[in-house]
Design an enzyme around this catalytic site. Structure first.
Site, PDB file in Angstrom:
ATOM      1  N   ASN A  13       9.634 -34.744  54.337  1.00  0.00           N
ATOM      2  CA  ASN A  13       8.125 -34.488  54.668  1.00  0.00           C
ATOM      3  C   ASN A  13       7.483 -35.490  53.566  1.00  0.00           C
ATOM      4  O   ASN A  13       7.459 -35.166  52.544  1.00  0.00           O
ATOM      5  CB  ASN A  13       7.615 -33.236  54.329  1.00  0.00           C
ATOM      6  CG  ASN A  13       6.473 -32.886  54.628  1.00  0.00           C
ATOM      7  OD1 ASN A  13       5.467 -33.733  54.815  1.00  0.00           O
ATOM      8  ND2 ASN A  13       5.860 -31.769  54.221  1.00  0.00           N
ATOM      9  N   LYS A  15       4.441 -36.055  53.156  1.00  0.00           N
ATOM     10  CA  LYS A  15       3.054 -35.762  52.916  1.00  0.00           C
ATOM     11  C   LYS A  15       2.208 -36.848  52.811  1.00  0.00           C
ATOM     12  O   LYS A  15       2.537 -37.936  53.529  1.00  0.00           O
ATOM     13  CB  LYS A  15       3.200 -35.021  51.540  1.00  0.00           C
ATOM     14  CG  LYS A  15       4.244 -33.748  51.537  1.00  0.00           C
ATOM     15  CD  LYS A  15       4.112 -32.928  50.602  1.00  0.00           C
ATOM     16  CE  LYS A  15       5.033 -31.722  50.572  1.00  0.00           C
ATOM     17  NZ  LYS A  15       4.952 -30.686  49.697  1.00  0.00           N
ATOM     18  N   HIS A  97       2.613 -26.045  57.821  1.00  0.00           N
ATOM     19  CA  HIS A  97       2.859 -26.258  56.482  1.00  0.00           C
ATOM     20  C   HIS A  97       2.069 -25.420  55.810  1.00  0.00           C
ATOM     21  O   HIS A  97       0.641 -25.481  56.154  1.00  0.00           O
ATOM     22  CB  HIS A  97       2.879 -27.819  56.299  1.00  0.00           C
ATOM     23  CG  HIS A  97       3.524 -28.130  54.871  1.00  0.00           C
ATOM     24  ND1 HIS A  97       2.996 -27.748  53.749  1.00  0.00           N
ATOM     25  CD2 HIS A  97       4.835 -28.572  54.682  1.00  0.00           C
ATOM     26  CE1 HIS A  97       3.726 -28.015  52.579  1.00  0.00           C
ATOM     27  NE2 HIS A  97       4.730 -28.386  52.965  1.00  0.00           N
ATOM     28  N   GLU A  99       0.527 -26.263  53.135  1.00  0.00           N
ATOM     29  CA  GLU A  99      -0.392 -26.899  52.463  1.00  0.00           C
ATOM     30  C   GLU A  99      -1.827 -26.939  53.551  1.00  0.00           C
ATOM     31  O   GLU A  99      -2.882 -27.227  53.039  1.00  0.00           O
ATOM     32  CB  GLU A  99      -0.078 -28.381  52.097  1.00  0.00           C
ATOM     33  CG  GLU A  99       0.696 -28.480  50.670  1.00  0.00           C
ATOM     34  CD  GLU A  99       1.774 -29.399  50.700  1.00  0.00           C
ATOM     35  OE1 GLU A  99       1.712 -30.316  51.407  1.00  0.00           O
ATOM     36  OE2 GLU A  99       2.629 -29.270  49.589  1.00  0.00           O
ATOM     37  N   GLU A 171       9.793 -21.969  53.501  1.00  0.00           N
ATOM     38  CA  GLU A 171       9.072 -22.388  52.439  1.00  0.00           C
ATOM     39  C   GLU A 171       8.560 -21.541  51.626  1.00  0.00           C
ATOM     40  O   GLU A 171       6.840 -21.480  51.836  1.00  0.00           O
ATOM     41  CB  GLU A 171       8.299 -23.643  52.986  1.00  0.00           C
ATOM     42  CG  GLU A 171       9.289 -24.751  53.859  1.00  0.00           C
ATOM     43  CD  GLU A 171       8.709 -26.051  53.522  1.00  0.00           C
ATOM     44  OE1 GLU A 171       9.313 -27.162  53.228  1.00  0.00           O
ATOM     45  OE2 GLU A 171       7.374 -26.373  53.728  1.00  0.00           O
ATOM     46  N   GLY A 177       6.914 -28.215  45.486  1.00  0.00           N
ATOM     47  CA  GLY A 177       6.410 -29.026  44.615  1.00  0.00           C
ATOM     48  C   GLY A 177       6.243 -28.404  43.103  1.00  0.00           C
ATOM     49  O   GLY A 177       5.628 -28.950  42.098  1.00  0.00           O
ATOM     50  N   SER A 217      11.165 -27.440  46.674  1.00  0.00           N
ATOM     51  CA  SER A 217      11.774 -28.157  45.478  1.00  0.00           C
ATOM     52  C   SER A 217      13.316 -28.632  45.613  1.00  0.00           C
ATOM     53  O   SER A 217      14.270 -28.241  44.674  1.00  0.00           O
ATOM     54  CB  SER A 217      11.409 -27.405  44.097  1.00  0.00           C
ATOM     55  OG  SER A 217      10.321 -27.306  43.883  1.00  0.00           O
TER      56      SER A 217
HETATM   57  P1  PGA Z   1       8.648 -30.033  48.071  1.00  0.00           P
HETATM   58  O1  PGA Z   1       8.019 -29.941  49.341  1.00  0.00           O
HETATM   59  O2  PGA Z   1      10.482 -30.374  48.265  1.00  0.00           O
HETATM   60  O3  PGA Z   1       8.000 -31.368  47.299  1.00  0.00           O
HETATM   61  O4  PGA Z   1       8.883 -28.816  47.058  1.00  0.00           O
HETATM   62  C1  PGA Z   1       8.543 -29.257  50.065  1.00  0.00           C
HETATM   63  C2  PGA Z   1       7.507 -29.141  51.396  1.00  0.00           C
HETATM   64  O5  PGA Z   1       6.535 -28.987  51.057  1.00  0.00           O
HETATM   65  O6  PGA Z   1       8.176 -29.354  52.674  1.00  0.00           O
END
Ligand code: PGA
Length: 267
Positions: A13, A15, A97, A99, A171, A177, A217
């Site tokens: 991803n 983003k 997601h 976010e 997640e 993140g 992460s």
């Molecule tokens: P990250 O994001 O690996 O940067 O924690 C994972 C995601 O949001 O799918």
């Protein structure tokens, strides 16, 4: 009955990173470094980079996915992108997601509608679910995740979602993140809960074939902790997916699990 053999999937991803100018080169570099055909690999760049990434990944065996789509097919929705518009650009799509739940106020009901659009358009959905830190600390993580699965999948025909190849990504929001990943055992417990919830929604035995990924992460160093869990089928990778070295390590470790599953002929 032998447990079904689920594929091992690594989805990137990206983003809101990369431009049409540099995305193709990054995708090509990652492809050159992570050529493991036994692992299902997907790269999900921003909408505007889909064409460049698709071109760069042609012939590599790596699929291209979008990060979102609109719940209507067409209409007065300024700035939005619908499922039919992705034809020829993407074959997968990330939905729900955290976010987007946070920044675009996406609800389970809305995400459920998006899921329907993805299935109609022949896109393979990755549905994201996961609890907030306060919810985990209050002992409500299971209830929250189970409610998300029910809210997003409940209105859909299990056979249609199975045929579409639905994947669920667990997640935990506090792990995204932050550099603070969940523990493998906790993620495995959630994968079990997600499948039990699907089974309760009429999936029956098909729930055991539902791939569940961990996200939050993930790095080349910690991916092994998750793939050591038989109930976890791979990862949705954010930050590390922009780094070819990290992706090489993650996909390389995933290939070990894919080969072991193949050799075992079961889960
Ligand atoms: P990250 O994001 O690996 O940067 O924690 C994972 C995601 O949001 O799918």
């Amino acid at each position: 009955m032998m447990a079904p053999m689920r594929p091992v999937i690594i989805a990137a991803n990206w983003k809101m990173h990369t431009t049409p100018e540099d995305a193709g080169e990054l995708a090509a570099t990652i492809a050159a470094r992570s050529g493991e055909p036994g692992v299902v690999r997907v790269v999900c760049p921003p909408f505007v980079c889909l064409a460049a990434v698709r071109e760069a990944l042609a012939g590599t065996g790596i699929a291209v996915g979008a990060q979102n789509l609109h719940h209507e097919i067409a209409g007065p929705f300024t700035g939005e992108v619908s499922a039919p518009m992705l034809a020829g650009l993407a074959t997968w799509v990330i939905l729900g997601h955290s976010e987007r739940r946070r920044d675009a106020a996406e609800t389970d009901a809305l995400i459920g509608r998006k899921l329907g659009r993805a299935v109609e358009a022949g896109l393979r959905p990755i549905l994201c679910v996961g609890e907030q830190l306060t919810e985990r600390e209050a002992g409500r993580a299971e209830a929250v995740v189970s409610a998300q699965v029910t809210g997003c999948l409940g209105d859909h025909d299990p056979d249609a979602l199975t045929a579409a190849g639905l994947v669920v990504a667990y997640e935990p929001v506090w792990a995204i993140g932050t550099g603070r990943n969940a523990r493998g055992a906790d993620a495995a417990a959630m994968a079990g809960l997600i499948r039990r919830t699907a089974a309760g929604l009429g999936w029956g035995d098909s729930a055991e074939r539902l791939p569940v990924l961990y996200g939050g992460s993930v790095t080349a160093v910690n991916i092994g902790e998750f793939l050591a869990e038989p109930s976890i089928d791979g990862a949705l990778v954010g930050g590390a997916s922009l780094k070819p070295d990290e992706m090489a390590g993650i996909v390389g470790r995933a290939a070990v699990t894919a080969r072991a599953r193949l050799a075992a002929g079961g889960s």
